[in-house]
Write an enzyme that holds these catalytic residues in place. Sequence first.
Site, PDB file in Angstrom:
ATOM      1  N   GLY A  65       0.989  -1.207   0.052  1.00 24.64           N
ATOM      2  CA  GLY A  65       0.015   0.020  -0.072  1.00 24.64           C
ATOM      3  C   GLY A  65       0.800   1.313   0.082  1.00 24.64           C
ATOM      4  O   GLY A  65       1.877   1.304   0.696  1.00 24.64           O
ATOM      5  N   SER A  84     -17.693  17.154   0.685  1.00 24.59           N
ATOM      6  CA  SER A  84     -16.704  17.009   1.985  1.00 24.59           C
ATOM      7  C   SER A  84     -17.645  17.846   2.922  1.00 24.59           C
ATOM      8  O   SER A  84     -18.452  18.589   2.949  1.00 24.59           O
ATOM      9  CB  SER A  84     -15.570  18.064   1.718  1.00 24.59           C
ATOM     10  OG  SER A  84     -14.992  18.304   2.794  1.00 24.59           O
ATOM     11  N   ARG A 132     -21.159  12.174  11.827  1.00 27.96           N
ATOM     12  CA  ARG A 132     -21.921  11.500  10.667  1.00 27.96           C
ATOM     13  C   ARG A 132     -22.940  10.536  10.813  1.00 27.96           C
ATOM     14  O   ARG A 132     -23.777  10.769  10.271  1.00 27.96           O
ATOM     15  CB  ARG A 132     -20.557  10.950   9.664  1.00 27.96           C
ATOM     16  CG  ARG A 132     -19.612  11.970   9.301  1.00 27.96           C
ATOM     17  CD  ARG A 132     -18.379  11.275   8.749  1.00 27.96           C
ATOM     18  NE  ARG A 132     -17.511  12.597   8.142  1.00 27.96           N
ATOM     19  CZ  ARG A 132     -16.369  12.226   7.647  1.00 27.96           C
ATOM     20  NH1 ARG A 132     -15.868  10.837   7.451  1.00 27.96           N
ATOM     21  NH2 ARG A 132     -15.601  13.259   7.287  1.00 27.96           N
ATOM     22  N   HIS A 138     -18.966   5.197   2.906  1.00 24.92           N
ATOM     23  CA  HIS A 138     -17.748   6.105   2.977  1.00 24.92           C
ATOM     24  C   HIS A 138     -16.529   5.585   3.516  1.00 24.92           C
ATOM     25  O   HIS A 138     -15.515   5.868   3.113  1.00 24.92           O
ATOM     26  CB  HIS A 138     -18.022   7.402   3.570  1.00 24.92           C
ATOM     27  CG  HIS A 138     -17.024   8.537   3.581  1.00 24.92           C
ATOM     28  ND1 HIS A 138     -16.487   9.021   2.484  1.00 24.92           N
ATOM     29  CD2 HIS A 138     -16.319   8.841   4.624  1.00 24.92           C
ATOM     30  CE1 HIS A 138     -15.541   9.699   2.670  1.00 24.92           C
ATOM     31  NE2 HIS A 138     -15.436   9.675   4.039  1.00 24.92           N
ATOM     32  N   ARG A 141     -16.152   7.160  12.807  1.00 26.49           N
ATOM     33  CA  ARG A 141     -15.220   7.921  12.726  1.00 26.49           C
ATOM     34  C   ARG A 141     -15.656   9.387  12.630  1.00 26.49           C
ATOM     35  O   ARG A 141     -16.581   9.740  11.893  1.00 26.49           O
ATOM     36  CB  ARG A 141     -14.102   7.708  11.652  1.00 26.49           C
ATOM     37  CG  ARG A 141     -13.088   8.559  11.371  1.00 26.49           C
ATOM     38  CD  ARG A 141     -12.277   8.085  10.253  1.00 26.49           C
ATOM     39  NE  ARG A 141     -12.690   8.219   8.734  1.00 26.49           N
ATOM     40  CZ  ARG A 141     -12.833   9.070   8.277  1.00 26.49           C
ATOM     41  NH1 ARG A 141     -12.430  10.523   8.820  1.00 26.49           N
ATOM     42  NH2 ARG A 141     -13.469   9.213   6.860  1.00 26.49           N
TER      43      ARG A 141
HETATM   44  C1  LIG Z   1     -14.010  10.766  -1.202  1.00 26.61           C
HETATM   45  C2  LIG Z   1     -13.173  10.566   0.212  1.00 26.61           C
HETATM   46  C3  LIG Z   1     -12.720  11.809   1.022  1.00 26.61           C
HETATM   47  C4  LIG Z   1     -11.999  11.610   2.335  1.00 26.61           C
HETATM   48  N1  LIG Z   1     -11.954  12.804   2.853  1.00 26.61           N
HETATM   49  C5  LIG Z   1     -11.235  12.726   4.091  1.00 26.61           C
HETATM   50  C6  LIG Z   1     -10.664  13.923   4.636  1.00 26.61           C
HETATM   51  O1  LIG Z   1     -10.978  14.858   4.352  1.00 26.61           O
HETATM   52  N2  LIG Z   1     -10.058  13.568   6.124  1.00 26.61           N
HETATM   53  C7  LIG Z   1      -9.857  12.483   6.457  1.00 26.61           C
HETATM   54  O2  LIG Z   1      -9.339  12.140   7.669  1.00 26.61           O
HETATM   55  N3  LIG Z   1     -10.355  11.333   5.802  1.00 26.61           N
HETATM   56  C8  LIG Z   1     -10.865  11.435   4.412  1.00 26.61           C
HETATM   57  N4  LIG Z   1     -11.106  10.159   3.913  1.00 26.61           N
HETATM   58  C9  LIG Z   1     -10.955   8.863   4.096  1.00 26.61           C
HETATM   59  C10 LIG Z   1      -9.517   8.768   4.080  1.00 26.61           C
HETATM   60  O3  LIG Z   1      -9.261   9.370   2.758  1.00 26.61           O
HETATM   61  C11 LIG Z   1      -8.943   7.334   3.977  1.00 26.61           C
HETATM   62  O4  LIG Z   1      -9.489   6.440   5.140  1.00 26.61           O
HETATM   63  C12 LIG Z   1      -7.259   7.233   4.035  1.00 26.61           C
HETATM   64  O5  LIG Z   1      -6.970   8.021   2.955  1.00 26.61           O
HETATM   65  C13 LIG Z   1      -7.025   5.602   3.830  1.00 26.61           C
HETATM   66  O6  LIG Z   1      -5.742   5.523   3.695  1.00 26.61           O
HETATM   67  P1  LIG Z   1      -4.720   4.300   3.558  1.00 26.61           P
HETATM   68  O7  LIG Z   1      -3.557   4.665   3.290  1.00 26.61           O
HETATM   69  O8  LIG Z   1      -5.224   3.496   4.839  1.00 26.61           O
HETATM   70  O9  LIG Z   1      -5.631   3.613   2.156  1.00 26.61           O
HETATM   71  P2  LIG Z   1      -5.716   3.876   0.722  1.00 26.61           P
HETATM   72  O10 LIG Z   1      -5.342   5.321   0.548  1.00 26.61           O
HETATM   73  O11 LIG Z   1      -6.940   3.395   0.132  1.00 26.61           O
HETATM   74  O12 LIG Z   1      -4.330   3.290   0.215  1.00 26.61           O
HETATM   75  C14 LIG Z   1      -4.474   1.748  -0.051  1.00 26.61           C
HETATM   76  C15 LIG Z   1      -3.159   1.457  -0.990  1.00 26.61           C
HETATM   77  O13 LIG Z   1      -3.060  -0.104  -0.936  1.00 26.61           O
HETATM   78  C16 LIG Z   1      -2.911  -0.489  -2.338  1.00 26.61           C
HETATM   79  N5  LIG Z   1      -3.693  -1.836  -2.156  1.00 26.61           N
HETATM   80  C17 LIG Z   1      -4.766  -2.009  -2.012  1.00 26.61           C
HETATM   81  N6  LIG Z   1      -4.934  -3.555  -2.196  1.00 26.61           N
HETATM   82  C18 LIG Z   1      -3.721  -3.883  -2.760  1.00 26.61           C
HETATM   83  C19 LIG Z   1      -3.183  -5.298  -2.728  1.00 26.61           C
HETATM   84  N7  LIG Z   1      -3.920  -6.224  -2.915  1.00 26.61           N
HETATM   85  N8  LIG Z   1      -1.898  -5.167  -3.138  1.00 26.61           N
HETATM   86  C20 LIG Z   1      -1.090  -4.208  -3.505  1.00 26.61           C
HETATM   87  N9  LIG Z   1      -1.654  -3.200  -3.184  1.00 26.61           N
HETATM   88  C21 LIG Z   1      -2.758  -2.957  -2.659  1.00 26.61           C
HETATM   89  C22 LIG Z   1      -3.350   0.475  -3.218  1.00 26.61           C
HETATM   90  O14 LIG Z   1      -2.963   0.602  -4.170  1.00 26.61           O
HETATM   91  C23 LIG Z   1      -3.131   1.839  -2.334  1.00 26.61           C
HETATM   92  O15 LIG Z   1      -1.991   2.010  -2.564  1.00 26.61           O
HETATM   93  C24 LIG Z   1     -11.936  10.557   2.524  1.00 26.61           C
HETATM   94  C25 LIG Z   1     -12.430   9.316   1.961  1.00 26.61           C
HETATM   95  C26 LIG Z   1     -12.893   9.370   0.766  1.00 26.61           C
HETATM   96  C27 LIG Z   1     -13.703   8.350   0.080  1.00 26.61           C
END
Ligand SMILES: Cc1cc2nc3c(=O)[nH]c(=O)nc-3n(C[C@H](O)[C@H](O)[C@H](O)COP(=O)(O)OP(=O)(O)OC[C@H]3O[C@@H](n4cnc5c(N)ncnc54)[C@H](O)[C@@H]3O)c2cc1C
Length: 647
Positions: free
Chosen positions: A29, A273, A326, A408, A442
Amino acid sequence: MAEKWTNYKAHQRLVNPKNKLKLDVIVVGTGLAGASAAASLGEMGFNVLNFCIQDSPRRAHSIAAQGGINAAKNYQNDGDSVYRLFYDTVKGGDYRAREANVYRLAEVSNNIIDQCVAQGVPFAREYGGMLANRSFGGAQVSRTFYAKGQTGQQLLLGAYSSLSRQVEAGKVKLYTRYEMEDLVIIDGRARGIIAKNLVSGKLERFTANAVVIATGGYGNTYFLSTNAMGCNCSAAMACYRKGAYFANPSYVQIHPTCIPVHGDNQSKLTLMSESLRNDGRIWVPKKLEDAKKLQAGEIQGPDIPEEDRDYYLERRYPAFGNLVPRDVASRAAKERCDKGYGVNNTGLAVFLDFSESINRLGYDEIMQRYGNLFDMYEEITDVNPGKLAKEINGVKYYNPMMIFPAIHYTMGGIWVDYELMTTIPGLFAIGECNFSDHGANRLGASALMQGLADGYFVLPYTIQNYLADQAVWPRLSTDLPEFEAAEKAVDAEIDRLMNIQGKRSVDSIHKELGHIMWEHVGMGRTKEGLEEGLRLMKDLRKEFETNLYVPGTKEGLNTELDKAIHLRDFITMGELVAYDALHREESCGGHFREEHQTEEGEAKRNDADFFYVGCWEYQGSDEKAPELIKEPLEYEAIKVQTRNYKN
Ligand SMILES: Cc1cc2nc3c(=O)[nH]c(=O)nc-3n(C[C@H](O)[C@H](O)[C@H](O)COP(=O)(O)OP(=O)(O)OC[C@H]3O[C@@H](n4cnc5c(N)ncnc54)[C@H](O)[C@@H]3O)c2cc1C
């Protein structure tokens, strides 16, 4: 408790610099959690292998985050503190999070802002140069740092620049367009992964001393969600099948401000947002006849004067108003729509209106704050929400947005201990894919905080405690029988899916799963509905197993095959959500069992019987019901009470 993290860091085991050179860590990731962890571990001297399914780490779903990131800096001098952020987060999560983890999260939140500013993240600033803040739900202070409506993108670029530095230094090796298909366990420890090169279709083996999963949430189980289309839970399910407990799957977040569903051919929902709730006011008509006229298209929102508008959040929750958490805001919208007051031709929407704030602050100021979100809304709906629509009795009314709750975020995830290690030694989970610090709900702007806290400030310490005695072992060969067996099993599974050769596309089955989830495992859950949902999902699994059609071959690029693998895992995930929701005979946060509500329709917890983290253990087959294991919650700093956002 306030000392726990400091004490941990003072006494944990460390890895000396020479030994770090001998140790490999796989990070799956490159979102905010994965990129920050990989960059930090590289900087510390470990050899990092970093995987993502996109063509660039910068395309991880984190880039979509709009509104902001919380921290307890108290720049506004409005009464914020580490304790208050901790308290708001535990209360916002309906007292279902682990206290000590949340305290640590609040404690390191301020470091995140300093780190990101040092990277050059262009946070919004006041005229005098100080970093600006706005408010998000569930808080009475302004603690949300933001970069217009692109906070996730800017934070991810910051993390990516740190990551790139380590790639250039040779400490991180990037594997883009690689998908983890399975976890390899040797002598009871996570020792590697099987990944598919998504371009060539070939399976490859990778070994390491520890594996970190940072693969995001499972919101797309519901088919329609605000998540990026590529978000999936397959890596998490692979870990679950190999013995990692999955915690609190039923805690799913339904966000109140999304653009409503407009038809059956839609594959994606768009979030507006939560930051918009700082200045936007949510309302529906007071009179049923007005709602009916709106639904029939006979009148528009701006035709309804102030006195006939029901600002139901301000009415029901005077202390927090439009900034209730939320789960509370989503349920209140559903309640109005269920009673017939909803707007849009479907009756399944409410208004988010900026008339009052534009009249008070001026159009330019509102554009300054939310311009790109207004543009996005207009591009999708063809309605300009800042446009003057009508003047009644000297009051100017602007076009409102129409919004409705949508899936979400997922609070549930792979169970981790205080060190972010799963039940499999050597396997860590960070970011949205772990069961995280958010309890049953959350708060807005806390996911980015948690992902970056895990990646920059928690895992880099705790993983050392595990790796301290690992440097004595020689690097494992990928020819070991465990790697051989794991790769063969993945290959056989791919053949099985390719050979079904039925009649239905992946999307058609996924859409059906989404309907089942939304209808039976969605915003309002009942015992009967959940049982029916489980029954329908079992039938759907049979349909998937016998009537799926995947075109093409397993060699080379085949996105339909990749989607089929994801769908197989979404079905298992959907069942897991339903099992957890069925067993949890209470309402808390995002999990609302209609049988358990107060007379006013608020969630009614049952602390006597359910004050625990619900962990689920795989029983050897996707078709078998998982087994429940309880981790009791213990609170020492916060008094557990009924959530109150009214006064
Ligand atoms: C539209 C939207 C707006 C948001 N706005 C906010 C905000 O303003 N503030 C806030 O705090 N949160 C916000 N959130 C929530 C927040 O964006 C996410 O919870 C957060 O970015 C998740 O980050 P992460 O690094 O855990 O995962 P992700 O950013 O989902 O990254 C997952 C990674 O894993 C990789 N991956 C997945 N499966 C595999 C696999 N099997 N093999 C190899 N790689 C894989 C992907 O390629 C990616 O690189 C928002 C969410 C959404 C949907």
